[in-house]
Enzyme design. Structure first.
Site, PDB file in Angstrom:
ATOM      1  N   ARG A 188      -6.082  -2.579   9.647  1.00  0.00           N
ATOM      2  CA  ARG A 188      -6.753  -3.881   9.769  1.00  0.00           C
ATOM      3  C   ARG A 188      -6.389  -4.581  11.069  1.00  0.00           C
ATOM      4  NH1 ARG A 188      -7.100  -5.697   3.925  1.00  0.00           N
ATOM      5  NH2 ARG A 188      -4.891  -5.226   3.996  1.00  0.00           N
ATOM      6  N   ASP A 197      -0.152   2.617   8.409  1.00  0.00           N
ATOM      7  CA  ASP A 197      -0.721   1.899   9.565  1.00  0.00           C
ATOM      8  C   ASP A 197       0.092   2.008  10.859  1.00  0.00           C
ATOM      9  OD1 ASP A 197      -2.691   1.143   7.878  1.00  0.00           O
ATOM     10  OD2 ASP A 197      -2.165  -0.976   7.784  1.00  0.00           O
ATOM     11  N   ASP A 250       5.237  -4.621   6.230  1.00  0.00           N
ATOM     12  CA  ASP A 250       5.822  -5.902   6.651  1.00  0.00           C
ATOM     13  C   ASP A 250       5.846  -6.947   5.535  1.00  0.00           C
ATOM     14  OD1 ASP A 250       3.066  -6.138   6.767  1.00  0.00           O
ATOM     15  OD2 ASP A 250       3.028  -7.268   8.646  1.00  0.00           O
ATOM     16  N   ARG A 292       1.103  -5.096  -5.717  1.00  0.00           N
ATOM     17  CA  ARG A 292       1.186  -6.305  -4.909  1.00  0.00           C
ATOM     18  C   ARG A 292       1.501  -7.416  -5.894  1.00  0.00           C
ATOM     19  NH1 ARG A 292      -2.811  -3.430  -1.667  1.00  0.00           N
ATOM     20  NH2 ARG A 292      -1.779  -3.029   0.319  1.00  0.00           N
ATOM     21  N   THR A 339       4.281   2.860   5.351  1.00  0.00           N
ATOM     22  CA  THR A 339       2.889   2.422   5.511  1.00  0.00           C
ATOM     23  C   THR A 339       2.181   3.371   6.469  1.00  0.00           C
ATOM     24  OG1 THR A 339       1.438   0.743   6.500  1.00  0.00           O
ATOM     25  CG2 THR A 339       3.713   0.686   7.206  1.00  0.00           C
ATOM     26  N   ASP A 359       2.269  -0.060  11.886  1.00  0.00           N
ATOM     27  CA  ASP A 359       2.115  -1.392  12.480  1.00  0.00           C
ATOM     28  C   ASP A 359       3.423  -2.174  12.572  1.00  0.00           C
ATOM     29  OD1 ASP A 359       2.384  -1.665   9.758  1.00  0.00           O
ATOM     30  OD2 ASP A 359       0.756  -3.101   9.508  1.00  0.00           O
ATOM     31  N   GLY A 416       0.835  -1.209   0.000  1.00  0.00           N
ATOM     32  CA  GLY A 416       0.000   0.000   0.000  1.00  0.00           C
ATOM     33  C   GLY A 416       0.863   1.250   0.000  1.00  0.00           C
TER      34      GLY A 416
HETATM   35  P1  ADP Z   1       2.859  -4.233   2.762  1.00  0.00           P
HETATM   36  O1  ADP Z   1       4.271  -4.254   2.327  1.00  0.00           O
HETATM   37  O2  ADP Z   1       2.268  -2.854   2.743  1.00  0.00           O
HETATM   38  O3  ADP Z   1       2.645  -4.980   4.062  1.00  0.00           O
HETATM   39  P2  ADP Z   1       1.684  -6.502   1.320  1.00  0.00           P
HETATM   40  O4  ADP Z   1       1.500  -7.325   2.547  1.00  0.00           O
HETATM   41  O5  ADP Z   1       0.576  -6.455   0.340  1.00  0.00           O
HETATM   42  O6  ADP Z   1       1.991  -4.967   1.655  1.00  0.00           O
HETATM   43  O7  ADP Z   1       3.008  -7.021   0.610  1.00  0.00           O
HETATM   44  C1  ADP Z   1       3.528  -6.344  -0.524  1.00  0.00           C
HETATM   45  C2  ADP Z   1       4.243  -7.326  -1.400  1.00  0.00           C
HETATM   46  O8  ADP Z   1       5.348  -7.900  -0.702  1.00  0.00           O
HETATM   47  C3  ADP Z   1       3.420  -8.528  -1.853  1.00  0.00           C
HETATM   48  O9  ADP Z   1       2.558  -8.250  -2.927  1.00  0.00           O
HETATM   49  C4  ADP Z   1       4.539  -9.467  -2.270  1.00  0.00           C
HETATM   50  O10 ADP Z   1       5.059  -9.104  -3.512  1.00  0.00           O
HETATM   51  C5  ADP Z   1       5.592  -9.208  -1.185  1.00  0.00           C
HETATM   52  N1  ADP Z   1       5.427 -10.191  -0.127  1.00  0.00           N
HETATM   53  C6  ADP Z   1       4.518 -10.203   0.875  1.00  0.00           C
HETATM   54  N2  ADP Z   1       4.616 -11.319   1.609  1.00  0.00           N
HETATM   55  C7  ADP Z   1       5.599 -12.071   1.050  1.00  0.00           C
HETATM   56  C8  ADP Z   1       6.171 -13.348   1.338  1.00  0.00           C
HETATM   57  N3  ADP Z   1       5.726 -14.110   2.344  1.00  0.00           N
HETATM   58  N4  ADP Z   1       7.155 -13.782   0.532  1.00  0.00           N
HETATM   59  C9  ADP Z   1       7.615 -13.025  -0.496  1.00  0.00           C
HETATM   60  N5  ADP Z   1       7.115 -11.832  -0.818  1.00  0.00           N
HETATM   61  C10 ADP Z   1       6.128 -11.351  -0.058  1.00  0.00           C
HETATM   62  O1  F6P Z   2      -1.454   0.434   3.651  1.00  0.00           O
HETATM   63  C1  F6P Z   2      -2.087  -0.369   4.597  1.00  0.00           C
HETATM   64  C2  F6P Z   2      -3.545  -0.365   4.349  1.00  0.00           C
HETATM   65  O2  F6P Z   2      -3.881   0.957   4.169  1.00  0.00           O
HETATM   66  C3  F6P Z   2      -4.439  -0.997   5.400  1.00  0.00           C
HETATM   67  O3  F6P Z   2      -4.752  -0.180   6.482  1.00  0.00           O
HETATM   68  C4  F6P Z   2      -5.646  -1.376   4.591  1.00  0.00           C
HETATM   69  O4  F6P Z   2      -6.369  -2.409   5.166  1.00  0.00           O
HETATM   70  C5  F6P Z   2      -5.044  -1.802   3.296  1.00  0.00           C
HETATM   71  O5  F6P Z   2      -3.834  -1.066   3.159  1.00  0.00           O
HETATM   72  C6  F6P Z   2      -5.924  -1.609   2.126  1.00  0.00           C
HETATM   73  O6  F6P Z   2      -5.195  -1.614   0.950  1.00  0.00           O
HETATM   74  P1  F6P Z   2      -5.792  -1.857  -0.497  1.00  0.00           P
HETATM   75  O7  F6P Z   2      -7.154  -1.276  -0.504  1.00  0.00           O
HETATM   76  O8  F6P Z   2      -4.829  -1.173  -1.401  1.00  0.00           O
HETATM   77  O9  F6P Z   2      -5.805  -3.329  -0.687  1.00  0.00           O
END
Ligand code: ADP
Ligand code: F6P
Length: 319
Positions: free
Chosen positions: A171, A127, A103, A72, A125, A129, A11
């Site tokens: 979330r 959040d 994360d 993503r 981010t 978090d 995000g």
């Molecule tokens: P954020 O980084 O904001 O927490 P996401 O959880 O959507 O957002 O993760 C962003 C991207 O990081 C994912 O679309 C993926 O490409 C990569 N990623 C997340 N989890 C994993 C994982 N377990 N192994 C490898 N890549 C990951």
């Molecule tokens: O960036 C984190 C966050 O804003 C969360 O608080 C929220 O649940 C999520 O991303 C929503 O992201 P998207 O609508 O892009 O899937």
């Protein structure tokens, strides 16, 4: 270390551009070539990589979003896909990678570093978090966006003597709700870490009305439940007209606050220094006002703690 690259993933968050700018300009200042990777890990595996100059990051410090775009990429969870990413980085001569994200993005960076790529993570981010850092890039701006909405909602809900439920992002983490609720003088704050006691909230609303309160603001973190359902329930129990406002993605946009711009600039500069020092698999954060760095495995495994004291303060100040 001669060539480094930067990407944004997950995000988006206000201040990501300030971080990209800091990595780019600090890298160039240190005599390195800096590459930008578009659309996070998706762009990495598709070779969407180009050279950044000082001017490619001019006029962006004040902009929300990310000029590199974000995405993503589910495929990145597969080892063979990550191996492809390593080969692509080799083709472009990239020795070090800065990943700006949350994360999930850090997990991807951690796994890449296990395949031999020097990676540094910056917490981008809204959040807030990530336990290892007091603040993530974007949190402060999102808070101010929520606060602006709360102030406006307070005007109209006072005029109509309504209950106003404001659903904010987060979330699994209630920081946006907690901090904006305190700053906005909310009557109730509902966060995933504490759950929700609907009967208690209704009691607070009725007590407030008896004491002459003309409005009632409830800040609800999205992870706990839907605002519309809660509004309906409150209206049924209290008999007071209740309305829900879901702020949604508005919270992720907008010009970053001064705090986020400075935080992103400091963190971006530190990421480059760490790569120059030959460090890898580290994440940059801020603790007690100082820029720090931690091992990515340790940072990711730190259990989240909730600021109970701040939550108690919020409750004591709310009536
Ligand atoms: P954020 O980084 O904001 O927490 P996401 O959880 O959507 O957002 O993760 C962003 C991207 O990081 C994912 O679309 C993926 O490409 C990569 N990623 C997340 N989890 C994993 C994982 N377990 N192994 C490898 N890549 C990951
Ligand atoms: O960036 C984190 C966050 O804003 C969360 O608080 C929220 O649940 C999520 O991303 C929503 O992201 P998207 O609508 O892009 O899937």
């Amino acid at each position: 270390m001669r060539t480094i690259a930067v990407l944004t993933s997950g995000g988006d968050a206000p201040g990501m551009n300030a971080a990209i700018r800091a990595v780019t300009r600090m890298g160039i200042d240190k005599g390195m070539k800096v590459m930008g990777i578009e659309r996070g890990y998706d762009g990495l595996i598709n070779g969407e990589i180009f050279e950044m100059t000082r001017s490619s990051v001019s006029d962006i410090i004040q902009r929300g979003g990310t000029i590199l775009r974000t995405a993503r990429c589910e495929e990145f969870k597969k080892e063979e896909v990550r191996k492809k990413a390593v080969n692509i980085l080799k083709v472009f001569g990239v020795d070090g990678l800065v990943v700006i994200g949350g994360d999930g993005s850090f997990t991807g960076a951690r796994l890449l570093s296990k395949l031999g790529v020097s990676t540094i993570g910056l917490p981008g981010t809204i959040d807030n978090d990530l336990q290892y850092t007091d603040y993530t890039i974007g949190f402060d701006t999102a808070l101010n966006t929520v606060l602006d909405a709360i102030n406006k909602l307070r005007d109209t809900s006072t005029s109509h003597e309504r209950v106003s439920i404001v659903e904010v992002m987060g979330r699994n983490c209630g920081d946006i709700a907690l901090f904006s609720g305190i700053a906005g003088g909310a009557e109730s704050i509902i966060v995933p870490e504490k759950g929700m006691d609907i009967e208690d909230i209704c009691k607070t609303i009725l007590e407030g009305k008896r004491e002459g309160k003309t409005h009632n603001l409830i800040i609800l973190a999205e992870g706990v439940g839907g605002a519309e359902k809660l509004a309906k329930h409150i209206q049924e129990v209290t008999g007071i007209e209740s309305r829900a406002t879901i702020l949604g993605h508005i919270q992720r946009g907008g010009s970053p606050s001064a705090f986020d711009r400075v935080l992103a600039s400091r963190m971006g500069a530190r990421a480059v220094e760490l790569l120059l020092e030959g460090k890898s698999s580290r994440v940059v954060g801020m603790r007690g006002g100082k820029i720090v760095d931690d091992d990515i495995d340790e940072a990711l495994s730190m259990p989240r703690t909730f600021d109970e004291n701040l939550f108690d303060i919020a409750r004591a100040l709310s009536y």
